[in-house]
Design an enzyme around this catalytic site. Structure first.
Site, PDB file in Angstrom:
ATOM      1  CG  HIS A  75      -7.931  -0.348   2.605  1.00  0.00           C
ATOM      2  ND1 HIS A  75      -8.607   0.382   3.565  1.00  0.00           N
ATOM      3  CD2 HIS A  75      -7.904  -1.626   3.051  1.00  0.00           C
ATOM      4  CE1 HIS A  75      -8.970  -0.428   4.538  1.00  0.00           C
ATOM      5  NE2 HIS A  75      -8.559  -1.646   4.251  1.00  0.00           N
ATOM      6  CD  GLN A  77       1.808   1.753   1.429  1.00  0.00           C
ATOM      7  OE1 GLN A  77       2.337   2.394   2.317  1.00  0.00           O
ATOM      8  NE2 GLN A  77       2.358   0.679   0.922  1.00  0.00           N
ATOM      9  CG  HIS A  79      -5.323  -1.313   7.630  1.00  0.00           C
ATOM     10  ND1 HIS A  79      -6.477  -0.929   8.258  1.00  0.00           N
ATOM     11  CD2 HIS A  79      -5.031  -2.546   8.103  1.00  0.00           C
ATOM     12  CE1 HIS A  79      -6.878  -1.882   9.071  1.00  0.00           C
ATOM     13  NE2 HIS A  79      -6.011  -2.867   9.002  1.00  0.00           N
TER      14      HIS A  79
END
Length: 101
Positions: A75, A77, A79
């Site tokens: 998540h 990475q 994001h």
């Protein structure tokens, strides 16, 4: 998890960058190009901080320290990558608004 702080930095700084980029677009819509560019600069600062966090993970792995993959890391990475793309697009949108004024 030792990497939790780094993962949270990816999420936090990525989110900050995206928020500043969105602010830049809204300012450009109003014709406030100086402030829009300031917001883009702030977005860039946040992206740099997120990259520092990401680099610390990459450096550890390059040195042979394995990193346990978690959904939270994926998540973080994701994001960050989404925020980078959004910031790139925001720069183009600000420039487009400015060229039309």
């Amino acid at each position: 998890m030792e990497n939790m702080e780094v993962i949270m930095q990816l999420i936090m700084y990525g989110g900050d960058a995206k928020s500043h980029a969105m602010e830049a677009i809204q300012l450009a819509k109003k014709g406030d190009f100086d402030e829009a560019k300031n917001a883009l600069d702030q977005a860039n600062v946040s992206l740099i901080e997120a990259h520092h966090a990401q680099t610390s993970l990459l450096t550890k792995e390059a040195q042979g320290e394995t990193t346990q993959l978690s959904l939270l890391m994926v998540h973080g990475q994701d994001h960050l990558m989404t925020s980078i793309t959004f910031c790139d697009l925001a720069k183009e949108i600000v420039e487009l608004y400015e060229s039309r004024s």
